[in-house]
Design a protein around this motif. Sequence first.
Motif, PDB file in Angstrom:
ATOM      1  N   TRP A 108       0.834  -1.196   0.000  1.00  0.00           N
ATOM      2  CA  TRP A 108       0.000   0.000   0.000  1.00  0.00           C
ATOM      3  C   TRP A 108       0.870   1.248   0.000  1.00  0.00           C
ATOM      4  CZ3 TRP A 108      -5.104  -0.245   3.258  1.00  0.00           C
ATOM      5  CH2 TRP A 108      -5.791  -1.427   2.952  1.00  0.00           C
ATOM      6  N   GLY A 109       0.305   2.350  -0.487  1.00  0.00           N
ATOM      7  CA  GLY A 109       0.962   3.637  -0.364  1.00  0.00           C
ATOM      8  C   GLY A 109       0.852   4.158   1.068  1.00  0.00           C
ATOM      9  N   ALA A 110       1.599   5.212   1.356  1.00  0.00           N
ATOM     10  CA  ALA A 110       1.637   5.722   2.726  1.00  0.00           C
ATOM     11  C   ALA A 110       0.265   6.194   3.198  1.00  0.00           C
ATOM     12  CB  ALA A 110       2.656   6.860   2.818  1.00  0.00           C
ATOM     13  N   TRP A 111      -0.427   6.970   2.358  1.00  0.00           N
ATOM     14  CA  TRP A 111      -1.713   7.528   2.780  1.00  0.00           C
ATOM     15  C   TRP A 111      -2.812   6.477   2.909  1.00  0.00           C
ATOM     16  CZ3 TRP A 111      -1.882  11.842   5.248  1.00  0.00           C
ATOM     17  CH2 TRP A 111      -0.938  12.838   4.988  1.00  0.00           C
ATOM     18  N   PRO A 112      -2.958   5.539   1.954  1.00  0.00           N
ATOM     19  CA  PRO A 112      -3.934   4.462   2.169  1.00  0.00           C
ATOM     20  C   PRO A 112      -3.642   3.634   3.415  1.00  0.00           C
ATOM     21  CG  PRO A 112      -3.326   4.563  -0.142  1.00  0.00           C
ATOM     22  CD  PRO A 112      -2.393   5.479   0.579  1.00  0.00           C
ATOM     23  N   ALA A 113      -2.347   3.397   3.674  1.00  0.00           N
ATOM     24  CA  ALA A 113      -1.972   2.628   4.868  1.00  0.00           C
ATOM     25  C   ALA A 113      -2.322   3.391   6.142  1.00  0.00           C
ATOM     26  CB  ALA A 113      -0.478   2.307   4.843  1.00  0.00           C
ATOM     27  N   LEU A 114      -2.088   4.700   6.134  1.00  0.00           N
ATOM     28  CA  LEU A 114      -2.450   5.509   7.296  1.00  0.00           C
ATOM     29  C   LEU A 114      -3.964   5.519   7.501  1.00  0.00           C
ATOM     30  CD1 LEU A 114      -0.002   8.534   6.871  1.00  0.00           C
ATOM     31  CD2 LEU A 114       0.022   6.826   8.697  1.00  0.00           C
ATOM     32  N   GLY A 115      -4.713   5.573   6.377  1.00  0.00           N
ATOM     33  CA  GLY A 115      -6.164   5.501   6.488  1.00  0.00           C
ATOM     34  C   GLY A 115      -6.628   4.167   7.042  1.00  0.00           C
ATOM     35  N   GLY A 116      -5.981   3.084   6.625  1.00  0.00           N
ATOM     36  CA  GLY A 116      -6.331   1.762   7.135  1.00  0.00           C
ATOM     37  C   GLY A 116      -6.050   1.629   8.622  1.00  0.00           C
ATOM     38  N   SER A 117      -4.900   2.124   9.061  1.00  0.00           N
ATOM     39  CA  SER A 117      -4.570   2.041  10.490  1.00  0.00           C
ATOM     40  C   SER A 117      -5.479   2.936  11.325  1.00  0.00           C
ATOM     41  CB  SER A 117      -3.105   2.412  10.721  1.00  0.00           C
ATOM     42  OG  SER A 117      -2.850   3.765  10.347  1.00  0.00           O
ATOM     43  N   LEU A 118      -5.904   4.070  10.753  1.00  0.00           N
ATOM     44  CA  LEU A 118      -6.845   4.934  11.465  1.00  0.00           C
ATOM     45  C   LEU A 118      -8.186   4.221  11.648  1.00  0.00           C
ATOM     46  CD1 LEU A 118      -7.694   7.623  12.708  1.00  0.00           C
ATOM     47  CD2 LEU A 118      -8.180   8.471  10.401  1.00  0.00           C
ATOM     48  N   ALA A 119      -8.619   3.494  10.627  1.00  0.00           N
ATOM     49  CA  ALA A 119      -9.869   2.739  10.731  1.00  0.00           C
ATOM     50  C   ALA A 119      -9.769   1.667  11.810  1.00  0.00           C
ATOM     51  CB  ALA A 119     -10.211   2.106   9.385  1.00  0.00           C
ATOM     52  N   VAL A 120      -8.616   1.007  11.893  1.00  0.00           N
ATOM     53  CA  VAL A 120      -8.404  -0.003  12.932  1.00  0.00           C
ATOM     54  C   VAL A 120      -8.444   0.643  14.316  1.00  0.00           C
ATOM     55  CG1 VAL A 120      -6.713  -1.607  13.910  1.00  0.00           C
ATOM     56  CG2 VAL A 120      -7.103  -1.557  11.443  1.00  0.00           C
ATOM     57  N   ALA A 121      -7.789   1.795  14.456  1.00  0.00           N
ATOM     58  CA  ALA A 121      -7.778   2.491  15.745  1.00  0.00           C
ATOM     59  C   ALA A 121      -9.191   2.898  16.164  1.00  0.00           C
ATOM     60  CB  ALA A 121      -6.873   3.718  15.670  1.00  0.00           C
ATOM     61  N   LEU A 122      -9.961   3.418  15.210  1.00  0.00           N
ATOM     62  CA  LEU A 122     -11.336   3.812  15.519  1.00  0.00           C
ATOM     63  C   LEU A 122     -12.178   2.593  15.916  1.00  0.00           C
ATOM     64  CD1 LEU A 122     -12.027   6.450  12.731  1.00  0.00           C
ATOM     65  CD2 LEU A 122     -11.976   6.863  15.189  1.00  0.00           C
ATOM     66  N   ALA A 123     -11.926   1.459  15.276  1.00  0.00           N
ATOM     67  CA  ALA A 123     -12.650   0.234  15.637  1.00  0.00           C
ATOM     68  C   ALA A 123     -12.355  -0.159  17.091  1.00  0.00           C
ATOM     69  CB  ALA A 123     -12.276  -0.901  14.682  1.00  0.00           C
ATOM     70  N   VAL A 124     -11.098  -0.030  17.485  1.00  0.00           N
ATOM     71  CA  VAL A 124     -10.732  -0.332  18.873  1.00  0.00           C
ATOM     72  C   VAL A 124     -11.424   0.629  19.832  1.00  0.00           C
ATOM     73  CG1 VAL A 124      -8.826  -0.391  20.536  1.00  0.00           C
ATOM     74  CG2 VAL A 124      -8.512  -1.347  18.241  1.00  0.00           C
ATOM     75  N   GLY A 125     -11.443   1.917  19.475  1.00  0.00           N
ATOM     76  CA  GLY A 125     -12.127   2.893  20.314  1.00  0.00           C
ATOM     77  C   GLY A 125     -13.609   2.599  20.444  1.00  0.00           C
ATOM     78  N   LEU A 126     -14.238   2.222  19.327  1.00  0.00           N
ATOM     79  CA  LEU A 126     -15.665   1.884  19.349  1.00  0.00           C
ATOM     80  C   LEU A 126     -15.934   0.660  20.212  1.00  0.00           C
ATOM     81  CD1 LEU A 126     -16.792   2.494  15.655  1.00  0.00           C
ATOM     82  CD2 LEU A 126     -17.629   3.687  17.694  1.00  0.00           C
ATOM     83  N   ILE A 127     -15.063  -0.328  20.133  1.00  0.00           N
ATOM     84  CA  ILE A 127     -15.230  -1.524  20.953  1.00  0.00           C
ATOM     85  C   ILE A 127     -15.126  -1.177  22.437  1.00  0.00           C
ATOM     86  CG2 ILE A 127     -14.177  -3.731  21.574  1.00  0.00           C
ATOM     87  CD1 ILE A 127     -13.430  -4.050  18.603  1.00  0.00           C
ATOM     88  N   ASN A 128     -14.117  -0.373  22.781  1.00  0.00           N
ATOM     89  CA  ASN A 128     -13.978   0.061  24.174  1.00  0.00           C
ATOM     90  C   ASN A 128     -15.237   0.782  24.653  1.00  0.00           C
ATOM     91  OD1 ASN A 128     -11.411  -0.951  24.675  1.00  0.00           O
ATOM     92  ND2 ASN A 128     -10.379   0.929  24.039  1.00  0.00           N
ATOM     93  N   GLY A 129     -15.688   1.747  23.863  1.00  0.00           N
ATOM     94  CA  GLY A 129     -16.855   2.519  24.241  1.00  0.00           C
ATOM     95  C   GLY A 129     -18.107   1.670  24.300  1.00  0.00           C
ATOM     96  N   PHE A 130     -18.270   0.760  23.332  1.00  0.00           N
ATOM     97  CA  PHE A 130     -19.448  -0.097  23.299  1.00  0.00           C
ATOM     98  C   PHE A 130     -19.513  -0.978  24.542  1.00  0.00           C
ATOM     99  CE2 PHE A 130     -21.580  -4.078  22.205  1.00  0.00           C
ATOM    100  CZ  PHE A 130     -22.767  -3.616  21.673  1.00  0.00           C
ATOM    101  N   LEU A 131     -18.376  -1.555  24.920  1.00  0.00           N
ATOM    102  CA  LEU A 131     -18.357  -2.414  26.101  1.00  0.00           C
ATOM    103  C   LEU A 131     -18.670  -1.629  27.367  1.00  0.00           C
ATOM    104  CD1 LEU A 131     -15.244  -4.659  25.327  1.00  0.00           C
ATOM    105  CD2 LEU A 131     -17.647  -5.336  25.306  1.00  0.00           C
ATOM    106  N   VAL A 132     -18.145  -0.419  27.453  1.00  0.00           N
ATOM    107  CA  VAL A 132     -18.365   0.393  28.656  1.00  0.00           C
ATOM    108  C   VAL A 132     -19.834   0.794  28.785  1.00  0.00           C
ATOM    109  CG1 VAL A 132     -17.857   2.619  29.749  1.00  0.00           C
ATOM    110  CG2 VAL A 132     -15.996   1.235  28.812  1.00  0.00           C
ATOM    111  N   VAL A 133     -20.429   1.272  27.700  1.00  0.00           N
ATOM    112  CA  VAL A 133     -21.800   1.809  27.801  1.00  0.00           C
ATOM    113  C   VAL A 133     -22.862   0.713  27.797  1.00  0.00           C
ATOM    114  CG1 VAL A 133     -21.111   3.970  26.697  1.00  0.00           C
ATOM    115  CG2 VAL A 133     -22.056   2.135  25.300  1.00  0.00           C
ATOM    116  N   ASN A 134     -22.545  -0.470  27.290  1.00  0.00           N
ATOM    117  CA  ASN A 134     -23.563  -1.514  27.189  1.00  0.00           C
ATOM    118  C   ASN A 134     -23.448  -2.609  28.242  1.00  0.00           C
ATOM    119  OD1 ASN A 134     -25.278  -1.098  24.585  1.00  0.00           O
ATOM    120  ND2 ASN A 134     -23.173  -0.653  23.955  1.00  0.00           N
ATOM    121  N   THR A 135     -22.314  -2.719  28.889  1.00  0.00           N
ATOM    122  CA  THR A 135     -22.156  -3.753  29.915  1.00  0.00           C
ATOM    123  C   THR A 135     -22.103  -3.178  31.319  1.00  0.00           C
ATOM    124  OG1 THR A 135     -19.721  -3.711  29.860  1.00  0.00           O
ATOM    125  CG2 THR A 135     -20.851  -5.151  28.279  1.00  0.00           C
ATOM    126  N   GLY A 136     -21.794  -1.896  31.442  1.00  0.00           N
ATOM    127  CA  GLY A 136     -21.658  -1.302  32.765  1.00  0.00           C
ATOM    128  C   GLY A 136     -20.343  -1.634  33.437  1.00  0.00           C
TER     129      GLY A 136
END
Length: 353
Positions: A108-136
């Motif tokens: 991959w080029g630098a910018w597509p790779a950075l976009g891919g890693s940003l998507a992965v990071a956001l997925a991790v953030g969403l998982i953290n937030g989802f677990l916190v707000v839905n499980t207590g």
Amino acid sequence: MITDRLPALGVAPVELTRGRRLLSRVLARPSLPALVGLVVVVVVFGIQAPALLTSGGLAGVLDVAALLGIGAVAVALLLIAGQFDLSIGVLAVASSLVTALLIEYAGWGAWPALGGSLAVALAVGLINGFLVVNTGLPSFLVTLATFLVLQGTSQAGAEAVAGSARVAGLEEAGGWDSASAVFGATMQIGDGRFRVSLVWWLAATALATWALWRTRFGNAVFASGGARRAARQLGVPVRRTTLTLFCLTAVAGWLIGTLALIRLDGVQVGAPGLAVAVDFVVVAVIGGCLLTGGYGSAIGASVGALLYAVARQGITLAGWDPPWFQALLGVLLLVALLANGVVRHRLKMVPRS
């Protein structure tokens, strides 16, 4: 009553009340203890190590403070909302590893790779937030689990794909030069090299401060940490705000990792340990955030990061043994906790008008 006798004694009770009110408001500023500590530390190490006050010393301090400050500002927003995130440090390493692997082994080029890693990071953030707000579950434990998962996955993934803990040789990727201009630019002033991470840090601090004090989102952040149940009853979007905040810390982790990746032209996967993860929380608390939520500021977190950096660089330049830094950091944290308790008490006494 004594107050009835004040005019006869020539005392102005109104002025006294105004003075107390002004004092309470000054003491209620989250960043004040950290600012006082910063001045003291600068004076002490300015005398012990004059090189700290040169352009080279300043560049070193700001370099440390910038990366730490980006994460501390994001963590401060979470603390104000009454939540924790211990995964931001290892997420920085994991996201930069994803970028490096996509460039080196997927082509991959630098910018597509950075976009891919940003998507992965956001997925991790969403998982953290989802677990916190839905499980207590406590966010401290949720993000501790995420920390362990990401640390183990990063080390195992790097060994499985790259055969070692280091992935380098990324400068030949398409778009690397433009990415370097955005995330790796430097400016030489005197004998100090100032990095673009300083600009990212200042921008993050300014944006977070504006959002906290000038937007409905900021009101929701304070309400979520100050009185979560009452906030829900009043229609404050606590769940959405929490999810957004965890996504913001994920973006901050990605940005820290990207800045380090561009600087080093690669990534070294190691075991950062919980000490690195806790540093962001420590800096935010030193900057005036309360662990109980509902109180703090982005500016305070940035001042805390600057205080941390001055102490770290000052001890190094003064020739002190490195363990003294941990001792000093512990003292600063204890003083911050005590000061924050006093400030919080004074804040409750500020008259509402």
